[in-house]
Write a protein that holds these residues in place. Structure first.
Motif, PDB file in Angstrom:
ATOM      1  N   ASN A 101       0.856  -1.184   0.000  1.00  9.21           N
ATOM      2  CA  ASN A 101       0.000   0.000   0.000  1.00  9.21           C
ATOM      3  C   ASN A 101       0.895   1.238   0.000  1.00  9.21           C
ATOM      4  O   ASN A 101       1.644   1.472   0.943  1.00  9.21           O
ATOM      5  N   LYS A 102       0.820   2.042  -1.049  1.00  7.07           N
ATOM      6  CA  LYS A 102       1.626   3.253  -1.162  1.00  7.07           C
ATOM      7  C   LYS A 102       0.845   4.511  -0.791  1.00  7.07           C
ATOM      8  O   LYS A 102       1.360   5.610  -0.877  1.00  7.07           O
ATOM      9  N   SER A 103      -0.421   4.354  -0.374  1.00  6.85           N
ATOM     10  CA  SER A 103      -1.222   5.495   0.074  1.00  6.85           C
ATOM     11  C   SER A 103      -0.814   5.875   1.492  1.00  6.85           C
ATOM     12  O   SER A 103      -0.412   5.023   2.268  1.00  6.85           O
ATOM     13  N   PHE A 104      -0.953   7.136   1.834  1.00  7.85           N
ATOM     14  CA  PHE A 104      -0.687   7.566   3.198  1.00  7.85           C
ATOM     15  C   PHE A 104      -1.826   7.175   4.128  1.00  7.85           C
ATOM     16  O   PHE A 104      -1.670   7.143   5.336  1.00  7.85           O
ATOM     17  N   PHE A 105      -2.962   6.853   3.548  1.00 11.09           N
ATOM     18  CA  PHE A 105      -4.108   6.398   4.311  1.00 11.09           C
ATOM     19  C   PHE A 105      -4.231   4.893   4.163  1.00 11.09           C
ATOM     20  O   PHE A 105      -3.731   4.301   3.212  1.00 11.09           O
ATOM     21  N   GLY A 106      -4.920   4.278   5.100  1.00 12.01           N
ATOM     22  CA  GLY A 106      -5.142   2.843   5.018  1.00 12.01           C
ATOM     23  C   GLY A 106      -6.126   2.508   3.910  1.00 12.01           C
ATOM     24  O   GLY A 106      -6.743   3.381   3.299  1.00 12.01           O
ATOM     25  N   ALA A 107      -6.252   1.213   3.649  1.00 13.96           N
ATOM     26  CA  ALA A 107      -7.209   0.735   2.653  1.00 13.96           C
ATOM     27  C   ALA A 107      -7.982  -0.423   3.275  1.00 13.96           C
ATOM     28  O   ALA A 107      -7.468  -1.137   4.132  1.00 13.96           O
ATOM     29  N   TYR A 108      -9.206  -0.580   2.844  1.00 15.99           N
ATOM     30  CA  TYR A 108     -10.001  -1.684   3.364  1.00 15.99           C
ATOM     31  C   TYR A 108     -10.720  -2.393   2.225  1.00 15.99           C
ATOM     32  O   TYR A 108     -10.705  -1.926   1.083  1.00 15.99           O
ATOM     33  N   ASP A 109     -11.330  -3.525   2.547  1.00 22.05           N
ATOM     34  CA  ASP A 109     -11.994  -4.384   1.551  1.00 22.05           C
ATOM     35  C   ASP A 109     -11.054  -4.737   0.407  1.00 22.05           C
ATOM     36  O   ASP A 109     -11.402  -4.610  -0.763  1.00 22.05           O
ATOM     37  N   ILE A 110      -9.863  -5.193   0.753  1.00 23.20           N
ATOM     38  CA  ILE A 110      -8.890  -5.579  -0.266  1.00 23.20           C
ATOM     39  C   ILE A 110      -9.231  -6.981  -0.731  1.00 23.20           C
ATOM     40  O   ILE A 110      -9.376  -7.900   0.080  1.00 23.20           O
ATOM     41  N   GLU A 111      -9.384  -7.145  -2.017  1.00 18.01           N
ATOM     42  CA  GLU A 111      -9.702  -8.446  -2.584  1.00 18.01           C
ATOM     43  C   GLU A 111      -8.713  -8.760  -3.698  1.00 18.01           C
ATOM     44  O   GLU A 111      -8.464  -7.927  -4.569  1.00 18.01           O
ATOM     45  N   ALA A 112      -8.148  -9.954  -3.646  1.00 17.49           N
ATOM     46  CA  ALA A 112      -7.175 -10.392  -4.647  1.00 17.49           C
ATOM     47  C   ALA A 112      -7.812 -11.452  -5.544  1.00 17.49           C
ATOM     48  O   ALA A 112      -8.569 -12.300  -5.077  1.00 17.49           O
ATOM     49  N   ARG A 113      -7.476 -11.387  -6.828  1.00 17.88           N
ATOM     50  CA  ARG A 113      -7.892 -12.395  -7.794  1.00 17.88           C
ATOM     51  C   ARG A 113      -6.678 -12.762  -8.620  1.00 17.88           C
ATOM     52  O   ARG A 113      -5.906 -11.892  -9.008  1.00 17.88           O
ATOM     53  N   SER A 114      -6.548 -14.032  -8.900  1.00 26.75           N
ATOM     54  CA  SER A 114      -5.458 -14.484  -9.745  1.00 26.75           C
ATOM     55  C   SER A 114      -6.016 -15.491 -10.737  1.00 26.75           C
ATOM     56  O   SER A 114      -6.802 -16.360 -10.374  1.00 26.75           O
ATOM     57  N   ASN A 115      -5.601 -15.341 -11.986  1.00 27.51           N
ATOM     58  CA  ASN A 115      -6.110 -16.199 -13.051  1.00 27.51           C
ATOM     59  C   ASN A 115      -4.989 -16.579 -14.014  1.00 27.51           C
ATOM     60  O   ASN A 115      -4.071 -15.783 -14.241  1.00 27.51           O
ATOM     61  N   TYR A 116      -5.107 -17.773 -14.587  1.00 31.38           N
ATOM     62  CA  TYR A 116      -4.339 -18.092 -15.772  1.00 31.38           C
ATOM     63  C   TYR A 116      -5.130 -17.513 -16.925  1.00 31.38           C
ATOM     64  O   TYR A 116      -6.360 -17.479 -16.889  1.00 31.38           O
ATOM     65  N   TYR A 117      -4.441 -17.071 -17.941  1.00 28.08           N
ATOM     66  CA  TYR A 117      -5.183 -16.731 -19.140  1.00 28.08           C
ATOM     67  C   TYR A 117      -4.385 -17.130 -20.365  1.00 28.08           C
ATOM     68  O   TYR A 117      -3.169 -17.206 -20.357  1.00 28.08           O
ATOM     69  N   TYR A 118      -5.135 -17.457 -21.394  1.00 30.05           N
ATOM     70  CA  TYR A 118      -4.587 -17.903 -22.651  1.00 30.05           C
ATOM     71  C   TYR A 118      -5.098 -16.962 -23.725  1.00 30.05           C
ATOM     72  O   TYR A 118      -6.242 -16.510 -23.674  1.00 30.05           O
ATOM     73  N   ILE A 119      -4.270 -16.681 -24.682  1.00 30.28           N
ATOM     74  CA  ILE A 119      -4.686 -15.817 -25.776  1.00 30.28           C
ATOM     75  C   ILE A 119      -5.021 -16.714 -26.966  1.00 30.28           C
ATOM     76  O   ILE A 119      -4.213 -17.547 -27.372  1.00 30.28           O
ATOM     77  N   ARG A 120      -6.210 -16.523 -27.488  1.00 31.09           N
ATOM     78  CA  ARG A 120      -6.662 -17.297 -28.642  1.00 31.09           C
ATOM     79  C   ARG A 120      -7.073 -16.334 -29.749  1.00 31.09           C
ATOM     80  O   ARG A 120      -7.714 -15.308 -29.497  1.00 31.09           O
ATOM     81  N   GLN A 121      -6.694 -16.682 -30.958  1.00 30.42           N
ATOM     82  CA  GLN A 121      -7.065 -15.880 -32.126  1.00 30.42           C
ATOM     83  C   GLN A 121      -8.466 -16.279 -32.545  1.00 30.42           C
ATOM     84  O   GLN A 121      -8.746 -17.454 -32.793  1.00 30.42           O
ATOM     85  N   GLY A 122      -9.348 -15.317 -32.604  1.00 26.32           N
ATOM     86  CA  GLY A 122     -10.720 -15.582 -33.002  1.00 26.32           C
ATOM     87  C   GLY A 122     -10.932 -15.257 -34.465  1.00 26.32           C
ATOM     88  O   GLY A 122      -9.994 -15.011 -35.228  1.00 26.32           O
TER      89      GLY A 122
END
Length: 178
Positions: free
Chosen positions: A58-79
């Protein structure tokens, strides 16, 4: 009289825009996602598995709340017609929500309350063997003073971003060998 009224209205509108943009720019959460994934032994008791960890600061001088993390694999497909599609697959994180993270204190050297790590037991190295598999890590956070939220995303597109070791404690973006 009318010109003075129009001048006052114009000044008020300009001042309102300056206030709103100042609020939106300076009072939203600011996070750094460390551009490495640490591969190490699990930090949890009674677990001997290898885990992978993502670190945020956290680089803010104030705190942060309701922090939610998401992580995904992703693949690039040509449509069709040259359109590129991203196909996402969820990475299961051990913990994906944190209630509160303290703000950044630049004058305190031994301070790390503004840093958090998120862990997964999925074998990210094996999944990234394929050159078409990437990892996206995303954070959503809400500013503790204004309630404004922000989304931060980083894409790990190279397997060299997975480094054996653990993150150095505190406001550091480096991995130390263990």
């Amino acid at each position: 009289m009318i010109s003075e009224f129009i001048f006052n209205i114009t000044c008020n509108i300009i001042a309102s825009f300056i206030f709103i943009f100042t609020l939106l720019i300076f009072f939203k959460p600011k996070f750094d996602i460390v551009h490495f994934i640490a591969k190490n032994d699990s930090p949890f008791d009674n677990v001997t598995d290898i885990c992978y960890s993502f670190k945020i600061i956290n680089k803010s001088f104030f705190g942060a709340y309701d922090i939610e993390a998401r992580s995904n694999y992703y693949y690039i497909r040509q449509g069709e017609n040259g359109i590129i599609n991203k196909v996402f697959s969820k990475i299961e994180l051990k913990t994906n929500k944190v209630n509160f993270i303290f703000g950044f204190k630049p004058l305190k050297k031994n301070y790390g309350d503004n840093c958090v790590q998120f862990f997964t037991y999925e074998d990210l190295s094996a999944k990234m063997e394929s050159s078409s598999t990437y990892i996206q890590f995303q954070i959503t956070a809400r500013h503790s003073l204004t309630g404004l939220n922000n989304i931060f995303t980083y894409n790990f597109v190279n397997k060299s971003k997975i480094v054996e070791g653990k993150f150095k404690e505190g406001n550091f973006k480096e991995i130390i060998k263990c």
